[in-house]
Design a protein around this motif. Structure first.
Motif, PDB file in Angstrom:
ATOM      1  N   GLN A  70     -12.719  50.338 -63.434  1.00 16.75           N
ATOM      2  CA  GLN A  70     -12.029  49.420 -63.570  1.00 16.75           C
ATOM      3  C   GLN A  70     -13.458  48.400 -62.801  1.00 16.75           C
ATOM      4  N   VAL A  71     -12.926  46.757 -63.341  1.00 15.09           N
ATOM      5  CA  VAL A  71     -13.813  45.531 -63.605  1.00 15.09           C
ATOM      6  C   VAL A  71     -13.816  44.962 -63.011  1.00 15.09           C
ATOM      7  N   ARG A  72     -14.370  43.946 -62.147  1.00 17.15           N
ATOM      8  CA  ARG A  72     -13.818  43.231 -61.896  1.00 17.15           C
ATOM      9  C   ARG A  72     -14.895  41.920 -62.464  1.00 17.15           C
ATOM     10  N   ASN A  73     -14.375  40.219 -62.657  1.00 18.40           N
ATOM     11  CA  ASN A  73     -15.473  39.538 -62.498  1.00 18.40           C
ATOM     12  C   ASN A  73     -15.588  38.753 -61.567  1.00 18.40           C
ATOM     13  N   LEU A  74     -17.406  37.864 -61.365  1.00 17.20           N
ATOM     14  CA  LEU A  74     -18.105  37.726 -60.420  1.00 17.20           C
ATOM     15  C   LEU A  74     -17.862  35.954 -61.069  1.00 17.20           C
TER      16      LEU A  74
ATOM     17  N   GLU B  77     -24.814  44.903 -52.250  1.00  9.24           N
ATOM     18  CA  GLU B  77     -24.121  45.713 -52.824  1.00  9.24           C
ATOM     19  C   GLU B  77     -23.013  45.677 -52.717  1.00  9.24           C
ATOM     20  N   ILE B  78     -22.754  44.073 -53.546  1.00 11.14           N
ATOM     21  CA  ILE B  78     -21.256  44.335 -54.518  1.00 11.14           C
ATOM     22  C   ILE B  78     -21.074  45.154 -55.655  1.00 11.14           C
ATOM     23  N   VAL B  79     -19.975  45.782 -55.645  1.00 11.67           N
ATOM     24  CA  VAL B  79     -19.805  46.249 -57.150  1.00 11.67           C
ATOM     25  C   VAL B  79     -18.545  45.898 -57.936  1.00 11.67           C
ATOM     26  N   LEU B  80     -19.265  45.536 -59.315  1.00  9.91           N
ATOM     27  CA  LEU B  80     -18.372  45.468 -60.553  1.00  9.91           C
ATOM     28  C   LEU B  80     -17.270  45.962 -61.205  1.00  9.91           C
ATOM     29  N   GLN B  81     -17.899  47.869 -60.721  1.00  8.50           N
ATOM     30  CA  GLN B  81     -17.711  48.340 -62.264  1.00  8.50           C
ATOM     31  C   GLN B  81     -17.010  49.791 -60.986  1.00  8.50           C
ATOM     32  N   LEU B  82     -15.966  50.393 -61.019  1.00  5.80           N
ATOM     33  CA  LEU B  82     -16.211  52.065 -59.825  1.00  5.80           C
ATOM     34  C   LEU B  82     -15.343  52.461 -60.921  1.00  5.80           C
ATOM     35  N   PRO B  83     -15.604  54.185 -60.690  1.00 10.70           N
ATOM     36  CA  PRO B  83     -14.985  55.227 -61.573  1.00 10.70           C
ATOM     37  C   PRO B  83     -13.439  55.422 -61.009  1.00 10.70           C
ATOM     38  N   CYS B  84     -12.394  55.029 -62.152  1.00 10.58           N
ATOM     39  CA  CYS B  84     -11.055  55.432 -61.737  1.00 10.58           C
ATOM     40  C   CYS B  84     -10.092  56.447 -62.554  1.00 10.58           C
ATOM     41  N   SER B  85      -9.300  57.286 -62.196  1.00 11.05           N
ATOM     42  CA  SER B  85      -8.271  58.223 -62.806  1.00 11.05           C
ATOM     43  C   SER B  85      -7.612  58.121 -62.955  1.00 11.05           C
ATOM     44  N   VAL B  86      -6.236  58.148 -64.748  1.00 12.09           N
ATOM     45  CA  VAL B  86      -5.328  58.063 -64.177  1.00 12.09           C
ATOM     46  C   VAL B  86      -4.923  59.470 -64.063  1.00 12.09           C
ATOM     47  N   PRO B  87      -4.138  59.957 -63.482  1.00 10.22           N
ATOM     48  CA  PRO B  87      -3.448  61.596 -63.159  1.00 10.22           C
ATOM     49  C   PRO B  87      -2.651  61.891 -64.646  1.00 10.22           C
TER      50      PRO B  87
ATOM     51  N   PRO C  57     -13.460  27.199 -60.807  1.00  9.02           N
ATOM     52  CA  PRO C  57     -14.731  27.557 -61.528  1.00  9.02           C
ATOM     53  C   PRO C  57     -15.700  26.535 -61.552  1.00  9.02           C
ATOM     54  N   VAL C  58     -16.993  26.618 -61.942  1.00 11.50           N
ATOM     55  CA  VAL C  58     -18.253  26.325 -61.934  1.00 11.50           C
ATOM     56  C   VAL C  58     -19.412  26.737 -63.002  1.00 11.50           C
TER      57      VAL C  58
ATOM     58  N   GLY D 184     -20.174  29.497 -54.705  1.00  7.62           N
ATOM     59  CA  GLY D 184     -20.042  30.611 -53.907  1.00  7.62           C
ATOM     60  C   GLY D 184     -19.738  32.069 -54.916  1.00  7.62           C
ATOM     61  N   TRP D 185     -20.450  33.263 -55.041  1.00  9.99           N
ATOM     62  CA  TRP D 185     -19.641  33.475 -56.300  1.00  9.99           C
ATOM     63  C   TRP D 185     -17.954  34.494 -55.513  1.00  9.99           C
ATOM     64  N   ARG D 186     -16.940  34.090 -56.776  1.00 10.33           N
ATOM     65  CA  ARG D 186     -16.130  35.153 -55.372  1.00 10.33           C
ATOM     66  C   ARG D 186     -15.748  36.513 -57.210  1.00 10.33           C
ATOM     67  N   LEU D 187     -15.270  37.406 -56.233  1.00 12.67           N
ATOM     68  CA  LEU D 187     -14.546  38.507 -57.221  1.00 12.67           C
ATOM     69  C   LEU D 187     -13.240  38.231 -57.627  1.00 12.67           C
ATOM     70  N   GLY D 188     -13.491  38.222 -59.336  1.00 13.82           N
ATOM     71  CA  GLY D 188     -11.673  38.054 -59.390  1.00 13.82           C
ATOM     72  C   GLY D 188     -11.129  40.200 -58.640  1.00 13.82           C
ATOM     73  N   PRO D 189     -10.011  40.475 -59.192  1.00 14.28           N
ATOM     74  CA  PRO D 189      -9.093  41.065 -58.850  1.00 14.28           C
ATOM     75  C   PRO D 189      -9.445  42.605 -59.773  1.00 14.28           C
ATOM     76  N   TRP D 190      -9.835  44.042 -59.392  1.00 10.21           N
ATOM     77  CA  TRP D 190      -9.936  44.781 -60.729  1.00 10.21           C
ATOM     78  C   TRP D 190      -8.730  44.824 -61.132  1.00 10.21           C
ATOM     79  N   SER D 191      -9.032  45.141 -62.373  1.00 15.26           N
ATOM     80  CA  SER D 191      -8.390  45.185 -63.340  1.00 15.26           C
ATOM     81  C   SER D 191      -8.024  46.592 -63.903  1.00 15.26           C
ATOM     82  N   PRO D 192      -6.879  46.742 -64.259  1.00 22.13           N
ATOM     83  CA  PRO D 192      -6.023  48.079 -63.900  1.00 22.13           C
ATOM     84  C   PRO D 192      -7.462  49.540 -64.860  1.00 22.13           C
TER      85      PRO D 192
END
Length: 1602
Positions: free
Chosen positions: A1315-1319, A1347-1357, A1334-1335, A1294-1302
């Protein structure tokens, strides 16, 4: 005359007109009255509609009563009411019948919202309300609405209203605030904040959540003017939209740019050329996008960029792909429904439609939507399909009863037995059929075609049951009667002189069984001179001719009787001489006296033969000797007579019959038969025939003349002609479905089958059943899956940002860096022809990527050749594989490129290792019988073909791992994926007993007794076998039944008495008393051995006749008398007052005057001496007796009857029969011996599919059903009707989503980023504690959902920006509860985000917060309670706490606790407690410290505190004591201070005990005064004044605080 006429005419006209006018006026008045009555006083009334009557369907009618009533209530004639307004009295209706239950049903809507009932007052826990719903009657076929009366006839109308509860509004509940955040350093003004989270969201109109954030300025020293400390941050904005360059950008970029990265010297292709070529060839447009960059100060103000950027400006532009949405074609037409009829919501039919892809999505364009759409075969709520037929279980007829099926459970070798009968098992087929509904006829129609049993709901009927096979029994007949006299065959026709002597027997018990019959019941012997009628003679008295003695005649009485012994008219005996007198002689006084002839002895032989003839004799004896001159006695030879008897031959004849033939149709009887549709006679009256022949007992068949025609049995008889039963089979089931999905080209042929079931076997000559019950054929026209593939073309060159854009930014003049390159992808068919993209998307998987990132090296970058291929691997698991690359161009001379740690030129990887290890997983399966190869052991029990015990195997799943510990397919370790080991299920052995022994002889030789048989133990039970019956000490079990022995089975036979022997030595006259003897022997009375002498012990010894007796030989001239006759019988009821007598006759008178001896004797009838009573004695019922070949089923129980005398002795049954005593009606009855039936189970089903497609924990199951429940002491059904085994552990990919990066800002310090995460493709075993490894991505097949999103916009105040905090944790799942009970099954939980502001200038701009709620399960009911701390200086802390320990905020918002019940936080006394040593108590009144007692005023307030005597601190001053003893937090003081003397209540009134003490004191004082007056009687002046005591007073010191 004329005048008269003129006068008369007006008069007559007036009379005529007057009458007409009056009549008209009357009519008008009546009409007006009628109209008035109609309009105002009379109305129509109607009764209730009656029930619908008539035929089923729409042809019914219902009626009601209609009548006219006056407004005052009385009934009037119909004419008084307006006929135009008369209501109808009949109307058509739909007559509902019971079978309409299949056609109509109630449709009920869901319950509406609960509407409160408007109760006054505040809501405490909940409000009562009412919710409603609607119901309508629907026709199931087209879901159309019909009259409600139809459904009300079938089922009552569902309730439309119900009470409900509406919980009170629940406000939002929030947690306590967190701690304050840290302030910044320095003198710059900053803010700190604290937040809280939502614990429970508002419900049912409760108040919304309060602010989740609190902010405040940090208290810092002001900075000197112009010396504020600021920080600067580089803020990057969001990337702009991807766009193509403008025209001026294109013109500027028209020149060629030299590529200084390579040594070839060829110029690189311009951006515009690459763009155009790519756009036209591959329809992928590469553009660019940019973002703003600015510098922000810590107070939120923008400043010059140079304050933030020291070296290079971060990336502000990059290449991108122009977004292009996926384009699809129009939808195709809807396909046909997957089902031809509707099964309702449980199994709806679907239809689908498809659309193709014109162009795929490019860049960030919208992905292709679903290319296939499915929907239920309905539109707008209207069913497009008619309902499918219903299904119901059906059964065939029961098959013949088979005892062998039952004996299989006890003795598998039952085939050695023959003639099995008794209890057995019969089976039948159970199958499912469909029932369709004929809409027009409103009726059900059954189609007998069998379908899969899964369509039939509910339990299936039983397929087997217990039955009883009647046991054949022999015909029981009585013993032969004695031979009758010789009678002619026909007394009406007596011409022939031939006759027959016959004997009969009768049937005691009819035979049972198809071939059983009774033997012949009549035997005959031909005889001569037959007689139909004969004279029966009875002798009278002897009458002498002269005087009292001498010769005379005996007058005879004659009666004519037939052969049945019935008296008939005398003329029938007229052909035979009628005897009237017979010579006789009375001895004279001197004559010899001789006795009467004795009875003829039994015949010596039953028949005559050459060697033996029957004879019998009789005798008489001399009773008295003659005197002189008298008649002498005859010689001895005259005293005996002999005659022949049973002179008929020993052979006899009888009619013998063959068995009856089967019932056949007779032509004469055919008129009464009925005919079926085929014209064949199926039922009616038939005929049976048999052969009848005359048999001779010794030589077989003889001519029919030797047997009497009168007893000839019938040769034909009518019979019931059994109906012909043709074999009935169901139609063939439908062919099993062929696969609709396409099959690979190399797939094996798929077959389809159908079957039919025999529901009635042929019988009585009906048509036989067909041979073919199952058919099979190969599927035709199965589609072959098409083959399509993607073809990828070469990548284009790397496309960078246009020069005009790049050159506008400082430091970005070189045409190098990251870019994009594209390629073309086409779809090819199996023949390499171009095909539609849709086909490849469907059959070849996802489209390969069209665009990828690329890198154009700058002049200072290191350049390499492409990587080489990996070297080959060896078979050694420790081996590695490598690949290489090398530097190119100027990079070979640069020192930095020689650093292999930064720029590696060799890559090494481990080679794949084909070494696998297995580990057992899960528990062992159940022991699976039949999995082993060995045969079952002896004694194995089986149910059908299902073995229940013996040797089997058990399985345990394995998990297979490679060298790196990754899960692989289990077949790499084991071909089956299991560990196998043999196992044994012990077979239960039943208790085994021997066969029954033979019955013992009856314990009694006369009357009822007991006979016994026994069994003994052969094998004990074990392993749960059937238990043994109760055994005795010898391990035997007995069965005793009553028996009966005929009392006259053996009888005593006596010979005639010998002549009276006189002792001549003592008597010279040879007369007087003497002795005579006779022989006595015991003979058998049985038919086969009648008359044979047997041992005397077999006869009743108590009834043995005398062998010697005294006798008298009268002397000459003595009176001679005969022997005594029989005693007369006593009455049935013995009475001593009644006597029995016996007499004897005087045969010869004496010569002298000596009197004759007495001629009669009497004795009283004394019970059990000479008088006996008799009664039938009935034994108890025997046990249920079965046939020899039966083990259970129907049997017979018997009880026996014997005749018992009143002295307890069993006598012959003839004694009771002669007295005609009433016999018990029932001597035998049917009974039932319960069959011991073991539970009968079906065979195991096939193993099901694994419950999981991969991973651990999957289960496979197989089951069986109970065909026949156990009965009696049979082995019960096992509890285990299902078996489970674990599935082999297959790897789950199965595909495993990694954690969101900073948040990556790509060079910025704040602002907008990504913000990105790996599949990653991973393998695991689906367990809770599974560790995924992993294989290769190829093992995971298709990519996950779109529907799986690998990139999200983010902001640092940035400093001064408002921002949302991270989401809080989900709160506990809380249910809405009323009085501690859950109101809803689903709870709710919430989480929240708070807005935090960092700018002190505009804190109000940071407003708003986010709250999310979601339903949850497994919630709890929580209570909110006020909690308090201990008092400290009359102050305490009060807070609200949930029952799980969470504190909630209530200081600024109500929260979960009611404010009305909030405890006080501050304790006040009014007036204040200012007296020394006083303090304010918890009750809000002033009290004294420890060691002091309260002295109260009359108004209930404290006056002062008085020291309690006896304390050690007497010298302490007031202030010190007050300081030491002030019990601020002393609870003990609060408890015991109530015991101090306080006469006043807090309200100022005296307490009750003060009144009691005062009254008691007054009585005591009065008593003392009265006593003193009586005793002393002294004057007042002599009384001494008592010493003055200081009274305890309540002084007022004038303090205003009192």
């Amino acid at each position: 005359m004329l005048l008269q006429q003129n006068w008369v005419s007006p008069h007559w006209a007036w009379q005529s007109l007057g009458k007409s006018f009056l009549l008209f006026v009357f009519f008008m008045l009546q009409t007006a009255d009628l109209e008035a009555r109609r309009g105002h006083q009379f109305v129509w009334k109607t009764g209730h509609w009656g029930r619908c009557v008539g035929d089923c369907g729409s042809g019914g009618t219902r009626s009601r009563a209609v009548w006219c009533t006056h407004t005052e209530g009385w009934t009037s004639h119909h004419a008084n009411c307006d006929q135009k307004e008369k209501p109808e009295s009949q109307r058509r209706c739909f007559k509902v019948c019971d079978w309409h239950l299949e056609l109509f049903e109630w449709e009920v809507s869901g319950w509406g919202t609960c509407v409160p009932g408007g109760e006054a007052g505040a809501c405490v826990t909940a409000q009562h309300g009412l919710q409603r719903r609607s119901a309508r009657c629907l026709q199931k076929l087209n879901r159309s609405t019909v009259a409600s009366d139809i459904c009300e006839h079938l089922a009552p109308r569902p309730p439309l209203e119900q009470a409900c509860l509406v919980p009170c509004p629940r406000d939002c509940v929030v947690s306590d605030f967190s701690a304050w955040s840290q302030c910044g350093r320095g003198c710059t003004r900053t803010m700190r904040h604290r937040t809280r989270a939502v614990v429970a969201p508002p419900l049912y109109g409760g108040a919304p959540c309060p602010s989740l954030t609190e902010s405040r300025l940090c208290e810092m020293a002001a900075c000197p003017l112009g010396e504020e400390e600021h920080t600067y941050s580089l803020k990057v904005g969001p990337w702009g939209e991807c766009r193509l360059p403008h025209h001026e950008d294109v013109s500027m970029a028209g020149r060629a740019v030299l590529d200084f990265r390579a040594d070839s010297g060829e110029p690189s292709v311009s951006w515009l050329e690459g763009h155009k070529a790519h756009h036209h060839a591959r329809e992928v447009q590469v553009g660019y996008q940019s973002r703003p960059v600015r510098c922000v100060r810590s107070d939120g103000k923008n400043v010059v960029l140079s304050l933030c950027v020291q070296d290079a400006i971060p990336l502000t532009f990059k290449s991108c792909v122009i977004a292009k949405d996926c384009e699809t074609s129009e939808w195709s037409a809807w396909s046909a429904c997957s089902q031809t009829c509707s099964w309702g919501e449980l199994a709806p039919g679907f239809r689908s439609r498809r659309r193709g892809v014109k162009s795929v999505a490019v860049g960030t364009g919208k992905l292709c939507p679903e290319l296939e759409e499915r929907e239920v075969c309905s539109a707008g709520g209207r069913e497009l399909l008619l309902p499918c037929p219903r299904f119901s279980w059906r059964t065939s007829e029961w098959k013949a009863c088979q005892v062998s099926l039952l004996l299989d459970q006890q003795d598998p070798r039952h085939h050695k037995h023959v003639g099995l009968c008794g209890g057995g098992i019969q089976t039948r087929e159970v199958y499912c059929v469909q029932i369709t509904v004929e809409v027009e006829m409103h009726r059900l129609k059954e189609v007998s075609r069998p379908v899969d049993g899964k369509f039939c709901l509910g339990p299936a009927p039983s397929a087997s049951q217990l039955c009883n096979l009647p046991c054949p029994s022999e015909c029981e007949v009585s013993a032969w009667s004695v031979w009758g006299p010789c009678f002619p065959e026909n007394c009406q026709d007596r011409q022939g002189r031939r006759g027959f002597r016959m004997r009969q027997r009768h049937v005691i018990m009819d035979p049972v069984g198809p071939s059983a019959g009774c033997p012949h019941l009549v035997e005959s012997i031909p005889c001569e001179d037959p007689v139909c009628y004969e004279w029966i003679i009875s002798e009278g008295i002897c009458v002498t001719d002269h005087g009292e003695c001498g010769l005379g005649n005996r007058i005879l009485k004659t009666v004519c009787k037939n052969k049945k012994g019935e008296e008939v008219p005398h003329h029938l005996c007229s052909e035979y001489p009628r005897p009237e007198v017979m010579a006789c002689e009375i001895p004279c006084a001197t004559d010899c006296v001789i006795s009467e002839w004795s009875q003829w002895s039994p015949c010596s032989h039953s028949c005559s033969s050459k060697n033996a003839e029957g004879s019998q004799s009789r005798s008489r004896s001399i009773l008295a000797l003659p005197a002189e001159g008298g008649k002498a006695c005859p010689p001895d030879r005259v005293l005996q007579e002999h005659r022949a008897c049973n002179d008929h031959p020993c052979v006899h004849f009888y009619w013998e019959t063959s068995p009856w033939s089967s019932c056949s149709e007779d032509a004469l009887l055919a008129l009464n038969t009925t005919f079926s549709w085929s014209g064949e006679a199926t039922c009616g009256v038939g005929i049976q025939t048999r052969k009848v022949s005359c048999m001779k007992s010794s030589s077989g068949h003889v001519t029919s003349k030797r047997c009497p025609d009168s007893t000839r049995p019938e040769t034909a008889r009518p019979c019931v002609l059994l109906c012909k039963k043709d074999c009935i089979v169901t139609p063939f089931s439908e062919w099993t479905r062929c696969p609709t999905a396409c099959q690979p080209g190399n797939a094996t042929a798929v077959k389809q089958s159908r079957y039919r079931i025999i529901i009635q076997d042929a019988a009585n000559g009906g048509h036989a059943c067909p041979d073919t019950l199952y058919e099979e054929r190969e599927c035709e026209d199965i589609p072959i899956c098409p083959v399509y593939r993607w073809k990828t073309h070469l990548w284009s060159h790397c496309i960078l940002v246009p020069d005009s854009v790049r050159q506008g930014v400082l430091g970005y003049n070189e045409a190098c860096g990251h870019g994009l390159q594209s390629r073309a992808v086409t779809c090819l068919s199996e023949t390499n022809e171009s095909a539609d993209v849709t086909e490849c998307l469907r059959w070849a998987g996802p489209m390969p990527p069209l665009v990828q990132e690329c890198l154009v090296p700058c002049k200072d970058d290191c350049t390499f050749t492409p990587w080489s291929k990996f070297t080959a691997c060896s078979f050694d698991c420790e081996s590695t594989k490598t690949r290489r690359r090398s530097l190119t161009g100027r990079s070979r001379k640069r020192d930095k490129c020689q650093n292999t740690e930064v720029y590696p030129q060799v890559e090494t990887e481990l080679c794949p290792c084909e070494v696998f290890t297995s580990q057992p997983h899960g528990n062992w399966s159940d022991c699976i019988i039949g999995g082993g190869k060995s045969e079952p052991q002896s004694g194995m029990r089986s149910h059908g073909d299902t073995k229940e015990c013996g040797e089997g195997i058990r399985l345990r799943a394995i998990a297979c791992y490679d060298k790196t510990g990754r899960l692989v397919d289990p077949t790499r370790c084991s071909s089956s994926g299991y560990i196998e080991e043999s196992c044994m299920v012990p077979c239960p052995f039943d208790c085994k007993l021997s066969d029954w022994s033979t019955w013992t002889s009856c314990s009694s030789s006369c009357g009822t007794g007991v006979k016994v048989r026994s069994k003994w133990l052969k094998e004990k039970p074990y392993n749960g076998g059937r238990p043994c019956p109760k055994l005795d000490l010898k391990n035997q079990v007995y069965e005793a039944v009553p028996c009966y022995t005929e009392c006259n089975q053996y009888s005593w036979v006596v010979e005639p008495w010998s002549p009276c022997k006189i002792n001549s030595e003592q008597n010279s006259l040879h007369c007087g008393e003497g002795i005579q003897t006779r022989k006595v022997r015991c003979v058998s009375t049985a038919e086969d051995h009648r008359g044979e002498t047997v041992p005397n012990a077999l006869c009743n010894q108590a009834e043995i006749p005398d062998e010697v007796q005294k006798c008298s030989l009268y002397c000459p001239s003595e009176c001679a008398v005969s022997d005594w006759g029989q005693w007369s019988t006593c009455p049935q009821v013995c009475d001593p007052n009644v006597v029995q007598t016996r007499t004897r006759q005087v045969l010869r008178s004496s010569v002298n005057t000596k009197p004759c001896p007495e001629d009669s004797q009497v004795k009283p009838c004394i019970l059990n001496q000479n008088c006996f009573q008799y009664q039938y004695n009935l034994t108890d019922w025997s046990t249920c007796q079965l046939s020899e070949n039966a083990t259970c089923g129907r049997g017979v129980r018997r009880r026996l009857l014997s005749c018992m005398r009143s002295d307890g002795r069993t006598v012959s049954a003839q004694h009771c029969q002669q007295r005609r005593l009433k016999k018990p009606a029932e001597m035998s009855s049917e009974c039932l011996v319960g069959c011991v039936v073991d539970c009968r189970l079906s065979a195991w089903s096939a193993w099901s599919q694994c419950s999981q497609t991969c991973g651990a924990g999957g289960q496979m199951v197989r089951g069986r059903v109970v065909l026949l429940q156990a009965t009696g002491e049979g082995r019960p059904c096992p509890a285990q009707l299902t078996q489970h085994r674990s599935c082999p552990v297959k790897p789950c990919y199965g595909w495993r989503l990694g954690p969101w990066s900073p948040c990556r800002l790509q060079g910025g310090q704040c602002g907008d980023g990504l913000q990105v995460r790996n599949l990653t493709c991973v393998v695991h075993d689906a367990s809770v504690s599974a560790t995924a490894k992993p294989v290769e991505n190829a093992l995971c097949a298709e990519l996950p959902l779109k529907e799986i999103v690998l990139q999200l916009p983010c902001s640092v105040p940035c400093p001064g920006d408002c921002h949302l905090t991270e989401w809080s944790e989900w709160s506990s799942c809380e249910l809405t509860c009323i009085e501690g009970r859950s109101f809803e099954t689903t709870g709710r939980q919430a989480r929240s985000r708070a807005f935090v502001g960092q700018s002190p200038e505009s804190p109000e701009s940071c407003s708003g917060q986010v709250v999310e709620t979601r339903p949850c399960s497994g919630g709890k009911c929580y209570d909110y309670l006020w909690k308090t701390s201990l008092w400290r200086d009359n102050v305490r802390t009060v807070w609200c706490q949930r029952s799980d320990g969470i504190n909630v905020t209530v200081t600024s918002f109500p929260g979960g606790c009611a404010l009305q019940t909030k405890p006080a936080e501050v304790r006040h006394c009014s007036p204040a407690c200012r007296k020394p040593f006083s303090y304010c108590t918890q009750r809000g009144v002033c009290g004294c410290e420890r060691g002091y007692t309260e002295i109260m005023r009359s108004n209930g307030f404290l006056d002062y505190c008085m020291k309690v005597p006896g304390l050690e601190d007497k010298k302490a001053d007031v202030k010190t004591i007050a300081g030491k003893n002030k019990p601020v937090n002393s609870k003990m003081h609060d408890i015991f201070k109530g015991w101090s003397i306080q006469p006043f209540n807090p309200d100022g009134k005296l307490k009750m005990w003060v009144y009691g003490v005062s009254a008691s004191g007054f009585l005591i004082i009065a008593f003392l005064i009265f006593t003193s007056f009586l005793m002393c009687k002294k004057s007042k002046q002599h009384q001494s004044t008592p010493p003055q005591q200081k009274p305890l007073t309540l002084a007022y010191d004038g303090d205003i605080d009192m």
